[in-house]
Design a protein around this motif. Structure first.
Motif, short mmCIF file in Angstrom:
data_model
loop_
_atom_site.label_atom_id
_atom_site.label_comp_id
_atom_site.label_asym_id
_atom_site.label_seq_id
_atom_site.Cartn_x
_atom_site.Cartn_y
_atom_site.Cartn_z
N GLN A 321 -18.84 55.16 117.56
CA GLN A 321 -18.78 56.84 116.88
C GLN A 321 -18.53 57.94 118.25
O GLN A 321 -17.51 58.71 117.90
N GLU A 322 -19.34 57.65 119.19
CA GLU A 322 -19.01 58.56 120.15
C GLU A 322 -17.59 58.32 120.92
O GLU A 322 -16.98 59.28 121.26
N ALA A 323 -17.24 57.23 121.01
CA ALA A 323 -15.77 56.68 121.64
C ALA A 323 -14.78 57.41 120.65
O ALA A 323 -13.90 58.07 121.08
N GLU A 324 -14.92 57.47 119.53
CA GLU A 324 -14.08 58.33 118.50
C GLU A 324 -13.97 59.64 118.74
O GLU A 324 -12.81 60.32 118.89
N ARG A 325 -15.12 60.11 118.83
CA ARG A 325 -15.09 61.82 119.26
C ARG A 325 -14.64 62.30 120.84
O ARG A 325 -13.92 63.02 120.66
N VAL A 326 -14.82 60.99 121.75
CA VAL A 326 -14.28 61.38 123.17
C VAL A 326 -12.74 61.21 123.02
O VAL A 326 -11.94 62.30 123.45
N VAL A 327 -12.28 60.21 122.40
CA VAL A 327 -10.72 60.01 122.29
C VAL A 327 -10.18 61.17 121.45
O VAL A 327 -9.15 61.75 121.95
N ALA A 328 -10.60 61.68 120.37
CA ALA A 328 -10.18 62.78 119.56
C ALA A 328 -9.88 64.20 120.28
O ALA A 328 -9.36 64.90 120.10
N SER A 329 -11.03 64.23 121.29
CA SER A 329 -11.19 65.49 122.19
C SER A 329 -10.12 65.49 123.24
O SER A 329 -10.27 66.48 124.03
N LEU A 330 -9.71 64.30 123.95
CA LEU A 330 -8.89 64.34 124.85
C LEU A 330 -7.37 64.90 124.89
O LEU A 330 -6.65 64.74 124.07
N PRO A 331 -7.42 65.67 125.90
CA PRO A 331 -6.04 66.39 125.91
C PRO A 331 -5.05 65.42 126.07
O PRO A 331 -5.02 64.10 126.65
N PRO A 332 -3.66 65.54 125.42
CA PRO A 332 -2.64 64.54 125.90
C PRO A 332 -2.35 64.57 127.32
O PRO A 332 -2.36 65.45 128.09
N ALA A 333 -2.05 63.18 127.71
CA ALA A 333 -1.47 63.05 129.02
C ALA A 333 -0.20 63.48 129.34
O ALA A 333 0.54 63.60 128.35
N ASP A 334 0.22 63.75 130.44
CA ASP A 334 1.66 63.98 130.86
C ASP A 334 2.36 62.97 130.88
O ASP A 334 3.56 63.39 131.48
#
Length: 353
Positions: A321-334
């Motif tokens: 569940q924490e992994a899902e929140r982390v991934v959702a919060s990551l800005p898109p890479a360039d």
């Protein structure tokens, strides 16, 4: 290793005879005495060890990224040394449940190691490790085959405490490099670095390490002098393609091919509860970012956010569940790739020992 985690006060840690925040090797008798002393306290048992924490977190991040962004799913395998006792069976079951493929079988007539993790109210953690049955670290034919197919090989620094480690780790690193894989090395803890400094330096100087993970204290022990995270990253980064040096609440520094990135910590509204596993989580965040093809700055941001998620509650490993929140919060890479050897720019699998 199987983790036995308990929240205690400073006096309890003082009675163990070890300085708070350090690690000590204990006997099976000492472990029994400690568990008896903890009997009146609640403690949590989980599949642990630094490497297992990193692998499970990497697996959860990969699955979350696949669900959220449609990214690929790397195969993650573990070459471990576990006994054929109840603790070993428990550890193997937990790892498989987290999506980790076990690439070695428990050895008959052996016992699995355990780590008693004592967390004090200031979120500091102290480790008392029982290493289990004395086993010689060797590379089986299956292990060599797995390493030859991998894109990333991670070597856990604590392996240096096993008989046969120097030959086995050297052979694994050479096989991985010959196959075009990236070789990553973690340093364990400052005491371990001090005891095995020559082995670490041998791998670094002969070019066997592409990625080095350490905290500031471990880097200082390796360099034999007090250093800042930036100084450590710059000095150690000259010996490998990427050096990531963490510094607790001060954040981290990543050096790669002459570029130095200072990564601030990722703060949340939650007060840190338990710093156990923060370094393992940081390592997982960086590995996930690299496997996803992120640029250097994005790798640092991802690592900081994963570490922040783990320290906000008790327990050393990132949950799904924490992994899902982390991934959702990551800005898109360039879209820029991390400056790591070209042979491993598109990794599809990771094997770790």
């Amino acid at each position: 290793m199987v983790d036995i985690s308990a929240a205690v006060d400073d006096d309890f840690v003082a009675r163990t005879g070890i300085a708070k925040g350090e690690r000590k090797i204990i006997s099976v008798e000492e472990r029994a005495n400690l568990l008896e002393a903890l009997d009146s306290s609640s403690y949590q048992v989980s599949a642990g060890g630094s490497l297992a924490n990193t692998l499970v977190a990497t697996s959860h991040l990969s699955v979350a990224d696949h669900q959220f962004r449609g990214g690929g799913l790397p195969k993650i395998g573990m070459l471990s040394v576990s006994g054929n006792d109840l603790q070993g069976s428990f550890h193997c079951a937990q790892m498989r449940h987290a999506g980790i493929e076990l690439l070695s079988e428990p050895l008959p007539g052996t016992s699995t190691g355990t780590v008693i993790v004592l967390t004090t109210p200031d979120a500091n953690r102290t480790f008392l490790s029982y290493l289990g049955s004395s086993q010689t670290l060797t590379l089986s034919a299956a292990a060599k085959a797995a390493i030859s197919r991998t894109r990333v090989l991670i070597v856990e620094g604590y392996l240096w405490e096993m008989p046969g480690a120097q030959e086995a780790i050297g052979s694994a690193a050479r096989l991985a490099r010959d196959s075009g894989a990236v070789v990553a090395l973690t340093t364990g803890d400052p005491g371990l670095v001090a005891r095995h400094r020559s082995e670490f330096w041998r791998l670094l100087k002969d070019g066997s390490v592409d990625v080095l993970f350490a905290n500031r204290a471990e880097a200082g022990a390796l360099l034999e002098q007090p250093v800042t995270a930036a100084e450590a990253a710059s000095q150690l980064g000259s010996l490998c393609s990427l050096a990531a040096i963490t510094d607790g609440a001060n954040g981290s520094c990543i050096s790669a091919l002459g570029h130095l990135k200072v990564i601030p910590p990722y703060w949340t509204t939650d007060t840190p509860v338990d710093t156990c596993g923060a370094g393992d989580a940081y390592c997982a965040g960086l590995l996930h970012a690299y496997l996803s093809g992120m640029d250097l700055a994005s790798m640092g941001r991802c690592s900081a956010r994963v570490a922040s998620a783990v320290i906000s509650r008790s327990g050393a490993c990132l949950t799904a569940q924490e992994a899902e929140r982390v991934v959702a919060s990551l800005p898109p890479a360039d879209g820029l790739r991390a400056p790591i050897p070209s042979a491993a720019l598109e990794p599809t699998a990771a094997t770790m020992m």
